[in-house]
Design a protein around this motif. Structure first.
Motif, short mmCIF file in Angstrom:
data_model
loop_
_atom_site.label_atom_id
_atom_site.label_comp_id
_atom_site.label_asym_id
_atom_site.label_seq_id
_atom_site.Cartn_x
_atom_site.Cartn_y
_atom_site.Cartn_z
N THR A 39 7.67 10.76 -2.47
CA THR A 39 7.67 9.43 -3.08
C THR A 39 8.92 9.27 -3.95
N MET A 40 9.15 8.04 -4.39
CA MET A 40 10.26 7.80 -5.31
C MET A 40 10.04 8.55 -6.61
N ARG A 41 8.80 8.63 -7.05
CA ARG A 41 8.51 9.39 -8.28
C ARG A 41 8.82 10.86 -8.08
N ASP A 42 8.45 11.40 -6.92
CA ASP A 42 8.76 12.79 -6.60
C ASP A 42 10.27 13.03 -6.64
N LEU A 43 11.02 12.11 -6.01
CA LEU A 43 12.47 12.27 -5.92
C LEU A 43 13.10 12.21 -7.30
N ARG A 44 12.71 11.23 -8.10
CA ARG A 44 13.25 11.11 -9.45
C ARG A 44 12.93 12.36 -10.27
N SER A 45 11.71 12.86 -10.10
CA SER A 45 11.26 14.01 -10.87
C SER A 45 12.08 15.26 -10.56
N ILE A 46 12.20 15.59 -9.28
CA ILE A 46 12.87 16.85 -8.92
C ILE A 46 14.37 16.76 -9.18
N LEU A 47 14.99 15.59 -8.99
CA LEU A 47 16.41 15.47 -9.30
C LEU A 47 16.64 15.64 -10.80
N SER A 48 15.72 15.14 -11.61
CA SER A 48 15.83 15.32 -13.05
C SER A 48 15.77 16.81 -13.40
N LEU B 207 1.11 -14.13 5.09
CA LEU B 207 0.75 -12.78 4.65
C LEU B 207 1.84 -11.78 4.97
N VAL B 208 2.03 -10.83 4.05
CA VAL B 208 2.95 -9.72 4.28
C VAL B 208 2.25 -8.43 3.85
N PHE B 209 2.17 -7.49 4.77
CA PHE B 209 1.62 -6.15 4.46
C PHE B 209 2.76 -5.15 4.57
N VAL B 210 2.92 -4.29 3.56
CA VAL B 210 3.94 -3.26 3.59
C VAL B 210 3.31 -1.93 3.18
N ASN B 211 3.44 -0.93 4.03
CA ASN B 211 2.89 0.40 3.76
C ASN B 211 4.01 1.32 3.32
N LEU B 212 4.13 1.55 2.01
CA LEU B 212 5.22 2.38 1.49
C LEU B 212 5.04 3.86 1.81
N ASN B 213 3.90 4.22 2.36
CA ASN B 213 3.72 5.60 2.80
C ASN B 213 4.65 5.92 3.97
N LEU B 214 5.18 4.89 4.60
CA LEU B 214 6.10 5.07 5.74
C LEU B 214 7.56 5.12 5.30
N ARG B 215 7.81 4.93 4.03
CA ARG B 215 9.20 4.90 3.56
C ARG B 215 9.74 6.32 3.42
N SER B 216 10.99 6.52 3.80
CA SER B 216 11.65 7.82 3.71
C SER B 216 12.75 7.76 2.67
N THR C 48 0.84 -1.18 0.00
CA THR C 48 0.00 0.00 0.00
C THR C 48 0.89 1.24 0.00
N GLY C 49 0.27 2.39 -0.23
CA GLY C 49 1.04 3.64 -0.25
C GLY C 49 0.47 4.61 -1.26
N ASN C 50 1.16 5.73 -1.43
CA ASN C 50 0.74 6.76 -2.36
C ASN C 50 1.13 6.40 -3.79
N ALA C 51 0.47 7.03 -4.75
CA ALA C 51 0.89 6.89 -6.14
C ALA C 51 2.32 7.41 -6.27
N GLY C 52 3.18 6.63 -6.91
CA GLY C 52 4.56 7.04 -7.09
C GLY C 52 5.51 6.50 -6.05
N ASP C 53 5.02 5.71 -5.11
CA ASP C 53 5.89 5.18 -4.05
C ASP C 53 6.82 4.06 -4.52
N GLY C 54 6.63 3.60 -5.76
CA GLY C 54 7.53 2.57 -6.29
C GLY C 54 6.99 1.16 -6.21
N LYS C 55 5.69 1.02 -5.98
CA LYS C 55 5.10 -0.31 -5.86
C LYS C 55 5.18 -1.07 -7.17
#
Length: 600
Positions: free
Chosen positions: A268-277, A178-187, A57-64
């Motif tokens: 998110t990972m998408r945010d990071l990739r975007s702004i670094l670009s 079962l494995v649940f991972v919440n990518l909203n918690l990733r930094s 789970t997580g936000n759009a762009g978290d890299g799922k």
């Protein structure tokens, strides 16, 4: 000479506001993908036959999706048999286990409504017992949709109970299948000296620090006639420079730490990739860049130190970075120094960190701005005034990234950290790093700051008690404050429990929390304190009176916290009618009401 770098075109598509294409913002990109804890610790568990379901789970762009597609790519290279593939997942067999993936479990797909897609995916989890069979399913889904689908349908009794307990109870450990991972918690950032954060890894990948990928061979002078005038090469060279590159990278990371600690948006990972670009490459292709160079058009804003603070862009992180622009932080001595010194002057050049790469593509643009400023107080030329503004802002930003800290200090100028709009950043960072407030000193300071925000000025009383003004007394000359002993509160930094196994995590705020008489945490009465509120509270403690704008921006959570506190019973009240003489009213051991004068 080719004068073209094909990799630049690919990097441009990673930026969220790209003029060319945003195709690089989604999915798995082998060249720029960086391995995370998901790859190190979750991937092997997915390969264990006893694992039946992995929920991301997580936000759009978290890299799922990128993570799932990389698993598929590895399986394919290892000889897995793919039965079917769609734009939303696939099914393949590897080592006798059937794997099914679903990239987005929160949307309709090819005419099939979302509930039908999920019903087919979760079919083997119907019933009141754990599933059996040689299969593993991996799904990326919005947490709200997961809750709505599995918890409201009677056929998912077992999996529904597991999902409910995972979502509601922090200490719950799901069934071994079962494995649940919440990518909203990733930094994406971290402060540990012995590990590289996702920011470090991704930036290093873009820069090709080890030259393993050959991204920047096309930009060498022998391959491009524009190399010495190209802002892309200047940006990349600056970050790659063996002498000063690591310091520039660290200062950019510091900005991302500030964004993280402000807790306005999850990066998110998408945010990071975007702004670094955007910071490194901006938005122009090689051909467009060369047209600018031929026309001698100024493009100072495209050099990395300006691009990093370009809040005019619609990118989410670009706007947050723009709010922390070091060009807008007041420092009269630095302002005067910049005004009277040309960019190529000895005084300016001596302040810069000496690099190994002799790339000064930005110098001609800075010189143009400096020499085309107003010639006196009577010069009202709009363009020249704009040049003065641009020069001043660019030099402040350049000194933030490239200024030698010791030389800046020796010259009596602010160091790079002092150029940021935060005076309490280091204190905040140390609390996050330490993870606790062992001597309660921070608790006492925050207690005093909140008390002062209520207009009580006795520091002893305001430190020993959280003083909250009575709503009914606000219209009267006599001020009345409910008092709550500071010993009933604590400062904590939360962790994420077992999720830490799969996620890079750095807490992004601290919590000022009420405790019960038994010392147990009362999470219903806690104040979330991100960096901005932390900064304002410490200014208030030192006597600052916040503006109406600051109150609207930062004090909503504080006001809600005060209401929750005052809904509890207070055993003392403080009164004053002149902010000097203070009286305490409380009951004694014999339940008599006693008034005591405390003084000023």
């Amino acid at each position: 000479m080719n004068n073209q770098n094909p990799f630049v075109y690919e990097f441009l598509t990673i930026y969220s506001q790209s003029d060319r294409s945003t195709g690089g913002t989604r999915g798995y990109d082998q060249k720029t993908y960086v391995e995370t804890k998901l790859d190190t610790y979750l991937a092997p568990i997915i390969g264990d036959p006893k694992t039946k379901l992995v929920v991301l789970t997580g936000n759009a762009g978290d890299g799922k999706t990128a993570f799932i597609q990389r698993l598929e790519s590895i399986a394919r290279s290892n000889g897995a048999e793919f039965k079917w593939e769609t734009d939303n997942g696939c099914l393949f067999i590897a080592n006798g286990v059937t794997y099914e993936t679903l990239y987005d479990g929160s949307q309709d797909f090819e005419g099939t409504n979302n509930d039908a897609v999920l019903a087919a995916f979760f079919q083997q989890f119907e019933g009141d017992k754990p599933p059996t069979g040689n299969f593993t399913k991996i799904i990326a889904i919005n947490e709200g949709k997961l809750r709505d689908f599995l918890l409201r349908k009677s056929q998912y009794k077992w999996i529904g109970k597991q999902t409910h307990h995972y979502l509601e109870y922090e200490s719950f450990h799901p069934h071994q299948s079962l494995v649940f991972v919440n990518l909203n918690l990733r930094s994406v950032v971290d402060i540990k000296a012995d590990t590289e954060s996702l920011f470090d890894l991704l930036l290093g990948r873009f820069l090709d620090l080890n030259s393993d990928l050959g991204f920047w061979e096309h930009c060498l002078p022998e391959n491009c006639a524009f190399a010495d005038r190209c802002y892309i090469r200047y940006n990349v060279d600056s970050f790659r420079d063996p002498l000063c590159g690591s310091e520039i990278r660290q200062r950019l990371k510091h900005l991302f730490l500030a964004v993280h600690f402000r807790k306005i948006r999850h990066i998110t990972m998408r945010d990071l990739r975007s702004i670094l670009s955007f910071i490194l490459f901006n938005k122009a292709t090689c051909e467009q860049l060369q047209v600018h160079i031929h026309s001698e058009s100024p493009f100072i804003e495209k050099f990395y130190y300006n691009a990093a603070f370009n809040g005019a862009e619609r990118d989410r992180i670009a706007q947050l970075l723009g709010e922390m622009d070091v060009a807008t932080v007041s420092n009269p001595k630095l302002d005067s120094f910049i005004h009277f010194h040309a960019p190529d002057s000895t005084e300016i050049q001596e302040l810069l960190i000496k690099g190994n790469l002799d790339n000064q593509a930005d110098l001609v643009h800075l010189q143009y701005l400096f020499h085309n400023r107003p010639e006196g107080t009577t010069d009202v030329d709009v363009r020249r005034h704009k040049n003065a503004e641009l020069y001043h802002a660019a030099m402040r930003r350049k000194l933030f990234f490239e200024g030698d800290e010791e030389k800046m200090r020796a010259a009596g100028l602010p160091t790079w950290k002092e150029m940021l709009p935060y005076r309490q950043f280091s204190r905040f960072l140390s609390v996050i790093e330490q993870g606790s407030d062992p001597d309660n000193s921070l608790r006492d300071e925050i207690t005093l700051a909140i008390s002062k925000s209520e207009r009580i000025y006795n520091e002893i009383v305001g430190t020993e008690n959280l003083c909250l003004r009575s709503v009914g007394a606000k219209q009267n000359q006599t001020k009345a404050f409910y008092g709550f002993p500071a010993s009933q509160f604590q400062v904590v930094v939360k962790d994420i429990g077992s999720q830490n196994t799969y996620l890079e995590h750095l807490p992004n705020c601290i919590y000022y929390r009420r405790t019960s008489e038994q010392g147990e945490a009362d999470q219903s009465v806690e104040l979330e304190i991100p960096l901005d509120l932390f900064e304002i509270l410490f200014r208030i403690k030192d006597g600052y009176v916040p503006t109406a704008s600051e109150i609207r921006t930062f004090f909503l959570n504080l006001e809600m916290f005060k209401r929750r506190v005052t809904s509890r019973r207070s055993d003392r009240v403080f009164l004053t009618d002149d902010d000097t003489n203070l009286f305490e009213i409380k009951s004694d051991s014999e339940l008599r009401i006693v008034m005591t004068k405390l003084g000023g």
